[in-house]
Design a protein around this motif. Structure first.
Motif, PDB file in Angstrom:
ATOM      1  N   MET A   1       0.826  -1.192   0.000  1.00  0.00           N
ATOM      2  CA  MET A   1       0.000   0.000   0.000  1.00  0.00           C
ATOM      3  C   MET A   1       0.863   1.245   0.000  1.00  0.00           C
ATOM      4  SD  MET A   1      -3.181  -0.824   2.566  1.00  0.00           S
ATOM      5  CE  MET A   1      -3.924   0.765   2.351  1.00  0.00           C
ATOM      6  N   ASP A   2       1.929   1.192   0.768  1.00  0.00           N
ATOM      7  CA  ASP A   2       2.776   2.377   0.890  1.00  0.00           C
ATOM      8  C   ASP A   2       3.346   2.801  -0.460  1.00  0.00           C
ATOM      9  OD1 ASP A   2       2.458   2.450   3.702  1.00  0.00           O
ATOM     10  OD2 ASP A   2       3.979   0.911   3.906  1.00  0.00           O
ATOM     11  N   LEU A   3       3.784   1.844  -1.238  1.00  0.00           N
ATOM     12  CA  LEU A   3       4.372   2.186  -2.538  1.00  0.00           C
ATOM     13  C   LEU A   3       3.306   2.736  -3.485  1.00  0.00           C
ATOM     14  CD1 LEU A   3       6.856  -0.778  -2.892  1.00  0.00           C
ATOM     15  CD2 LEU A   3       7.294   1.538  -2.053  1.00  0.00           C
ATOM     16  N   PHE A   4       2.081   2.205  -3.418  1.00  0.00           N
ATOM     17  CA  PHE A   4       0.986   2.775  -4.199  1.00  0.00           C
ATOM     18  C   PHE A   4       0.702   4.206  -3.750  1.00  0.00           C
ATOM     19  CE2 PHE A   4      -0.370  -1.792  -4.621  1.00  0.00           C
ATOM     20  CZ  PHE A   4      -0.267  -1.867  -6.010  1.00  0.00           C
ATOM     21  N   ALA A   5       0.722   4.425  -2.444  1.00  0.00           N
ATOM     22  CA  ALA A   5       0.382   5.742  -1.895  1.00  0.00           C
ATOM     23  C   ALA A   5       1.389   6.814  -2.315  1.00  0.00           C
ATOM     24  CB  ALA A   5       0.289   5.672  -0.381  1.00  0.00           C
ATOM     25  N   LEU A   6       2.653   6.447  -2.435  1.00  0.00           N
ATOM     26  CA  LEU A   6       3.658   7.447  -2.824  1.00  0.00           C
ATOM     27  C   LEU A   6       3.418   7.990  -4.230  1.00  0.00           C
ATOM     28  CD1 LEU A   6       6.947   6.079  -1.250  1.00  0.00           C
ATOM     29  CD2 LEU A   6       5.483   7.942  -0.462  1.00  0.00           C
ATOM     30  N   ARG A   7       2.637   7.290  -5.008  1.00  0.00           N
ATOM     31  CA  ARG A   7       2.267   7.802  -6.331  1.00  0.00           C
ATOM     32  C   ARG A   7       1.423   9.068  -6.186  1.00  0.00           C
ATOM     33  NH1 ARG A   7      -2.207   5.747 -10.214  1.00  0.00           N
ATOM     34  NH2 ARG A   7      -1.703   6.942 -12.054  1.00  0.00           N
ATOM     35  N   TYR A   8       0.611   9.123  -5.142  1.00  0.00           N
ATOM     36  CA  TYR A   8      -0.287  10.255  -4.924  1.00  0.00           C
ATOM     37  C   TYR A   8       0.306  11.311  -4.003  1.00  0.00           C
ATOM     38  CZ  TYR A   8      -3.687   7.106  -6.998  1.00  0.00           C
ATOM     39  OH  TYR A   8      -4.341   6.258  -7.853  1.00  0.00           O
ATOM     40  N   TRP A   9       1.028  10.862  -2.985  1.00  0.00           N
ATOM     41  CA  TRP A   9       1.542  11.787  -1.978  1.00  0.00           C
ATOM     42  C   TRP A   9       3.012  12.100  -2.270  1.00  0.00           C
ATOM     43  CZ3 TRP A   9      -2.582  13.689  -0.315  1.00  0.00           C
ATOM     44  CH2 TRP A   9      -3.709  12.900  -0.108  1.00  0.00           C
ATOM     45  N   LYS A  10       3.197  13.094  -3.087  1.00  0.00           N
ATOM     46  CA  LYS A  10       4.526  13.511  -3.558  1.00  0.00           C
ATOM     47  C   LYS A  10       5.264  14.308  -2.469  1.00  0.00           C
ATOM     48  CE  LYS A  10       3.492  12.351  -7.924  1.00  0.00           C
ATOM     49  NZ  LYS A  10       3.675  11.012  -8.286  1.00  0.00           N
ATOM     50  N   PRO A  11       6.558  14.588  -2.666  1.00  0.00           N
ATOM     51  CA  PRO A  11       7.318  15.346  -1.661  1.00  0.00           C
ATOM     52  C   PRO A  11       6.713  16.706  -1.298  1.00  0.00           C
ATOM     53  CG  PRO A  11       8.830  14.305  -3.187  1.00  0.00           C
ATOM     54  CD  PRO A  11       7.437  14.056  -3.725  1.00  0.00           C
ATOM     55  N   THR A  12       5.955  17.315  -2.184  1.00  0.00           N
ATOM     56  CA  THR A  12       5.329  18.603  -1.850  1.00  0.00           C
ATOM     57  C   THR A  12       4.242  18.453  -0.792  1.00  0.00           C
ATOM     58  OG1 THR A  12       3.770  18.329  -3.684  1.00  0.00           O
ATOM     59  CG2 THR A  12       5.781  19.619  -4.114  1.00  0.00           C
ATOM     60  N   THR A  13       3.825  17.208  -0.499  1.00  0.00           N
ATOM     61  CA  THR A  13       2.786  16.986   0.517  1.00  0.00           C
ATOM     62  C   THR A  13       3.373  16.496   1.841  1.00  0.00           C
ATOM     63  OG1 THR A  13       2.356  14.684  -0.117  1.00  0.00           O
ATOM     64  CG2 THR A  13       1.109  16.398  -1.289  1.00  0.00           C
TER      65      THR A  13
ATOM     66  N   GLY B   1      -3.855  -1.524  -3.794  1.00  0.00           N
ATOM     67  CA  GLY B   1      -3.839  -0.470  -4.809  1.00  0.00           C
ATOM     68  C   GLY B   1      -5.195   0.180  -4.982  1.00  0.00           C
ATOM     69  N   LEU B   2      -6.247  -0.618  -4.999  1.00  0.00           N
ATOM     70  CA  LEU B   2      -7.601  -0.096  -5.138  1.00  0.00           C
ATOM     71  C   LEU B   2      -7.983   0.752  -3.925  1.00  0.00           C
ATOM     72  CD1 LEU B   2     -10.204  -0.046  -6.812  1.00  0.00           C
ATOM     73  CD2 LEU B   2     -10.912  -2.115  -5.596  1.00  0.00           C
ATOM     74  N   GLY B   3      -7.598   0.311  -2.743  1.00  0.00           N
ATOM     75  CA  GLY B   3      -7.886   1.068  -1.526  1.00  0.00           C
ATOM     76  C   GLY B   3      -7.204   2.421  -1.502  1.00  0.00           C
TER      77      GLY B   3
ATOM     78  N   TRP C   1      -6.234   4.147  -4.148  1.00  0.00           N
ATOM     79  CA  TRP C   1      -6.895   4.945  -5.186  1.00  0.00           C
ATOM     80  C   TRP C   1      -8.219   5.514  -4.666  1.00  0.00           C
ATOM     81  CZ3 TRP C   1     -11.630   4.085  -7.597  1.00  0.00           C
ATOM     82  CH2 TRP C   1     -11.904   4.906  -8.701  1.00  0.00           C
ATOM     83  N   ALA C   2      -9.032   4.663  -4.012  1.00  0.00           N
ATOM     84  CA  ALA C   2     -10.318   5.110  -3.479  1.00  0.00           C
ATOM     85  C   ALA C   2     -10.113   6.157  -2.378  1.00  0.00           C
ATOM     86  CB  ALA C   2     -11.112   3.920  -2.946  1.00  0.00           C
ATOM     87  N   GLY C   3      -9.124   5.942  -1.525  1.00  0.00           N
ATOM     88  CA  GLY C   3      -8.825   6.909  -0.473  1.00  0.00           C
ATOM     89  C   GLY C   3      -8.401   8.254  -1.033  1.00  0.00           C
ATOM     90  N   TRP C   4      -7.616   8.232  -2.084  1.00  0.00           N
ATOM     91  CA  TRP C   4      -7.179   9.474  -2.725  1.00  0.00           C
ATOM     92  C   TRP C   4      -8.391  10.245  -3.254  1.00  0.00           C
ATOM     93  CZ3 TRP C   4      -3.484  12.932  -3.472  1.00  0.00           C
ATOM     94  CH2 TRP C   4      -3.569  13.778  -4.568  1.00  0.00           C
ATOM     95  N   HIS C   5      -9.282   9.555  -3.915  1.00  0.00           N
ATOM     96  CA  HIS C   5     -10.462  10.229  -4.479  1.00  0.00           C
ATOM     97  C   HIS C   5     -11.393  10.743  -3.378  1.00  0.00           C
ATOM     98  CE1 HIS C   5      -9.689   9.834  -8.718  1.00  0.00           C
ATOM     99  NE2 HIS C   5      -9.187   8.643  -8.463  1.00  0.00           N
ATOM    100  N   LEU C   6     -11.538   9.999  -2.304  1.00  0.00           N
ATOM    101  CA  LEU C   6     -12.339  10.475  -1.181  1.00  0.00           C
ATOM    102  C   LEU C   6     -11.676  11.697  -0.557  1.00  0.00           C
ATOM    103  CD1 LEU C   6     -14.727  10.140   0.745  1.00  0.00           C
ATOM    104  CD2 LEU C   6     -13.305   8.567   2.093  1.00  0.00           C
ATOM    105  N   HIS C   7     -10.369  11.654  -0.410  1.00  0.00           N
ATOM    106  CA  HIS C   7      -9.625  12.778   0.155  1.00  0.00           C
ATOM    107  C   HIS C   7      -9.863  14.046  -0.656  1.00  0.00           C
ATOM    108  CE1 HIS C   7      -6.064  15.357   0.628  1.00  0.00           C
ATOM    109  NE2 HIS C   7      -6.129  14.968   1.888  1.00  0.00           N
TER     110      HIS C   7
END
Length: 187
Positions: free
Chosen positions: A1-13, A153-155, A157-163
């Motif tokens: 999950m962590d590696l999937f999450a880093l796709r969305y949460w870049k260093p600027t975050t 990965g799906l979780g 992605w869904a969390g990112w969209h909810l966020h």
């Protein structure tokens, strides 16, 4: 999950000052957690963590749900990082101590989520070897891990969209609600 999450949460975050304060405690906490796994009852640690979390979230709910902006505290960050390291190693529940430090800072929702994501990516990479030394070594264990991979990965992605759909106040209410649910689950 962590590696999937880093796709969305870049260093600027990422809140770099908070990560610098939290990570040394995380290292110590994971080491203590590995030791605790061998000699302490993990259920006692779960109960203690649940009680503290319920108190923390209950005080916030009772106080009217404010999104506060308190100053950073190096001692609190070290304690939170250490507690998170121990509880993530022992009970896979390092989120409450980290949230207890980060939420009162009133960070913007992207910074809160990105900082949390990187913190646990680092922590999970660090605890992988010690945890796998005590984990069961069965084919069903590894099969379950592989089966969960697509869901991770799906979780994320869904969390990112909810966020993206929640405003700051809604996200904080969701975080405190999830803290409460996590505490009840730990009990």
């Amino acid at each position: 999950m962590d590696l999937f999450a880093l796709r969305y949460w870049k260093p600027t975050t990422w809140s770099k000052p908070d990560l610098l304060a939290l990570l040394p405690g995380l290292v110590v906490g994971i080491g203590l957690g590995a030791y605790v796994l061998k000699g302490f009852d993990r259920h006692a640690i779960e109960i203690a963590m649940a009680a503290i979390t319920i108190l923390f979230a209950g005080l916030w709910w009772r106080g009217g749900n404010p999104v506060t902006e308190r100053p950073r505290s190096l001692p609190k960050a070290i304690v939170a990082g250490t507690a998170s390291g121990v509880t993530t190693m022992v009970a896979h529940s390092g989120g409450p101590p980290l949230a207890m430090y980060l939420l009162p800072l009133g960070l913007p929702k992207q910074i809160y989520a990105g900082t949390t994501s990187l913190f646990f990516t680092i922590g999970n990479l660090m605890k992988a070897a010690p945890w796998l030394m005590v984990a069961p070594r069965s084919s069903s264990f590894w099969g379950l891990m592989l089966l969960c991979l697509p869901a991770a990965g799906l979780g994320v992605w869904a969390g990112w969209h909810l966020h993206q759909r929640l405003d700051q106040a809604q996200l904080y209410r969701a975080c405190y609600a999830l803290l409460t649910i996590t505490a009840v689950k730990l009990l």
